[in-house]
Scaffold this active site. Structure first.
Site, PDB file in Angstrom:
ATOM      1  N   GLU A  68     118.956 -11.412 -51.828  1.00  0.00           N
ATOM      2  CA  GLU A  68     117.855 -12.274 -51.396  1.00  0.00           C
ATOM      3  C   GLU A  68     117.209 -12.945 -52.616  1.00  0.00           C
ATOM      4  O   GLU A  68     116.871 -12.285 -53.598  1.00  0.00           O
ATOM      5  CB  GLU A  68     116.785 -11.445 -50.676  1.00  0.00           C
ATOM      6  CG  GLU A  68     115.584 -12.280 -50.276  1.00  0.00           C
ATOM      7  CD  GLU A  68     114.373 -11.454 -49.877  1.00  0.00           C
ATOM      8  OE1 GLU A  68     114.112 -10.404 -50.514  1.00  0.00           O
ATOM      9  OE2 GLU A  68     113.683 -11.841 -48.937  1.00  0.00           O
ATOM     10  N   CYS A  81     113.183  -7.424 -44.556  1.00  0.00           N
ATOM     11  CA  CYS A  81     112.804  -6.610 -45.714  1.00  0.00           C
ATOM     12  C   CYS A  81     111.397  -6.027 -45.528  1.00  0.00           C
ATOM     13  O   CYS A  81     110.425  -6.773 -45.391  1.00  0.00           O
ATOM     14  CB  CYS A  81     112.869  -7.443 -46.994  1.00  0.00           C
ATOM     15  SG  CYS A  81     112.446  -6.464 -48.449  1.00  0.00           S
TER      16      CYS A  81
END
Ligand SMILES: Cc1cc2nc3c(=O)[nH]c(=O)nc-3n(C[C@H](O)[C@H](O)[C@H](O)COP(=O)(O)O)c2cc1C
Length: 525
Positions: free
Chosen positions: A77, A150
């Site tokens: 990410e 997340c």
């Protein structure tokens, strides 16, 4: 790039070969881009996918996963705010495309090998910023993903990651902006919500945005990786939507070897499977024939890390994840103590591999610097330059920019164009300068042949003067028409005397690409 100083003379021929193979690689890539054939969009059905993993999912790991059999690889990410500040840089020495931050750090590095199967995952809470990032990387990747799972504070406090799960309007806005704004497939990765009903209604809303797939990590945001994965929830989601669902979360409970991947896919009733930890521990999990020994895997990983100049701290981190329980062994301790890529290589008895590879890269860098020097020597301030290449497919048969330029010079009563071409000794490429009405023009791109270099120079001149180049998409093509008229004339006069025939064929020669390489091949003698 930090590269070791070595004996360049002894390795130069090899480096030159590498450089030349790089040149041909870029050309074939360019050629593919030039063609109107579109690469089919990435399909997310029946795929084994490397999951996005911060620090783990960098280029060496992604390439290794592909080598072992992964179909799609997600990058770690990367946060939108960081990415929008990056500049896209083609790294000709490493043969990579780098996205470089203002502090010169490479934030994202990719290469042709993964172009059709890498998905760029970003962290974002802002649709416009997400779109800006997607546009920046779009041409170098196969898809774009938004992380919506997340649970870490650094992500959620900015409204990103799992924080998005409680803001479906924002999810919808980000995803539809991306789907509308870019040409590549868009996916997102979510966690499940406390209730199945809410999860399904969220997923249905996501599906409506036009995403190409939804990756579902079968845990709630409060649940830790060691908690059991909720396969039944992924299954219910898969049954509720028609967009491909990618099952994720099986590393702890299910996936110990290749055959387990399918078992997990079936248990989750999903289209595809995404693997994180099992691949981080041993990326050969993707290998149909079974796991490879860790030593072999680590050595292959190191090869990519050296070849792509991966930062040693990242290499060390990934190797430590693979070593796991063996971190207390002598090898583990040595790895822990290593302070450079070279030291890491020495731990794994790869000192000579490091020496050879860095020497080649260094020689390549020096070769590149030399060709740049030659370019600079050609830096004539009175020459008008543009980065253009002649692509025959963009022109009707036997029509070229050189012909257009010659024709224009005649009409404008200028002397005919004069081409001067040089060949660079290092890579044997050509550059041509054309002089028209006492002004010089050239392309900054070097070509494989003298002919191509001259055509490129002619294009620069025509473009600068705002004149037609004869391209297929330019509409009315007066040279073609003229040529047609002359052909007709020629046919009408066919039965006339030999003298006439000779004259007509001479005229035709004005509009036919000369077979000779001569710079004046199109100039009537
Ligand atoms: C080291 C590590 C880094 C991770 N980084 C990311 C990330 O960047 N983006 C993301 O969506 N998930 C991230 N995850 C979560 C994984 O992608 C995955 O959802 C989770 O580990 C469950 O899958 P598994 O059971 O196959 O490990 C990370 C997981 C690990 C272990």
């Amino acid at each position: 790039m930090a590269v070791r100083k070595g004996n360049l003379d002894s390795i130069c021929p090899l480096a030159e070969r590498m450089f030349l193979s790089f040149v041909s690689l870029s050309v074939s890539e360019h050629t593919t881009k030039g063609m109107t054939v579109n690469t089919p969009a990435l399909c997310f059905r029946s795929k084994k996918i490397l999951a996005p993993m911060v620090r783990v999912g960098t280029l060496p790991m992604r390439l290794l996963a592909l080598d072992f059999g992964a179909d799609i690889v997600y990058c770690e990410e990367l946060i939108d705010i960081k990415m929008v500040q990056c500049k896209r840089v083609v790294n000709e020495v490493l043969e990579t495309v780098d996205f470089v931050a203002p502090n010169e750090r490479v934030v994202f590095r990719t290469c042709v090998r993964e172009k059709d199967c890498v998905v760029f995952q970003m962290g974002s809470a802002d649709a416009e910023r997400a779109l800006a990032v997607a546009k920046l990387v779009e041409n170098d990747v196969a898809g774009i993903d938004v992380n919506m799972g997340c649970p870490k504070e650094y992500s959620t406090k900015g409204g990103m990651g799992a924080a998005l799960l409680s803001d479906p309007d924002k999810i919808e806005c980000i995803l539809s902006t991306l789907v509308k704004g870019i040409c590549k497939p868009v996916t997102c990765k979510i966690r499940i919500l406390p209730s199945l009903e809410d999860t399904i209604s969220l997923v249905k809303r996501i599906e409506k945005t036009g995403v190409a797939a939804i990756a579902v990590h079968g845990r709630k945001k409060e649940e830790r990786p060691q908690h059991p994965v909720h396969c039944e929830v992924i299954k219910a989601i898969s049954e509720a939507v028609s967009v491909p669902v990618i099952a994720n979360g099986g590393s702890h409970d299910f996936i110990k070897e290749y055959t387990d991947i399918e078992a997990f896919q079936q248990a989750a009733g999903a289209s595809s499977v995404m693997i994180a930890r099992a691949a981080m521990w041993n990326p050969s999990i993707f290998r149909r024939e079974g796991l490879c020994s860790l030593k072999e895997v680590m050595q292959e990983y190191i090869k990519y890390a050296v070849r792509y100049d991966n930062h040693y701290t990242n290499t060390k981190y990934c190797l430590c994840q693979m070593l796991r329980e063996q971190l207390e062994t002598t090898e583990g301790k040595k790895l822990h103590a290593a302070q450079s890529t070279q030291e890491i290589c020495e731990v794994f008895e790869m000192g000579s591999f490091y020496e050879e590879t860095t020497a080649i890269l260094e020689a390549k860098a020096s070769l590149k610097a030399k060709t740049q020097d030659e370019d600079e020597q050609m830096e004539d301030t009175d020459v008008i330059k543009m980065a253009v290449r002649f692509d025959k497919r963009e022109y009707p048969p036997q029509i070229t920019p050189k012909m257009y330029l010659l024709e224009w010079c005649r009409k404008a009563k200028h002397p005919q164009p004069v081409y001067e071409t040089v060949q660079r000794p290092l890579d044997k490429l050509f550059c041509s300068v054309v002089t028209v009405a006492e002004q010089k023009y050239r392309s900054t791109l070097w070509d494989k042949s003298k002919k191509l270099a001259e055509q490129a120079a002619a294009i620069v001149c025509l473009r600068t003067l705002g004149l037609p180049e004869g391209k297929l998409n330019e509409g009315e093509n007066h040279l073609i028409n003229k040529r047609k008229r002359e052909n007709e004339e020629f046919l009408n006069n066919k039965e006339h005397e030999d003298d006439h025939l000779v004259e007509a064929s001479h005229k035709r020669a004005h509009f036919t690409e000369g077979a000779s390489d001569s710079s004046s091949s199109e100039v009537p003698q």
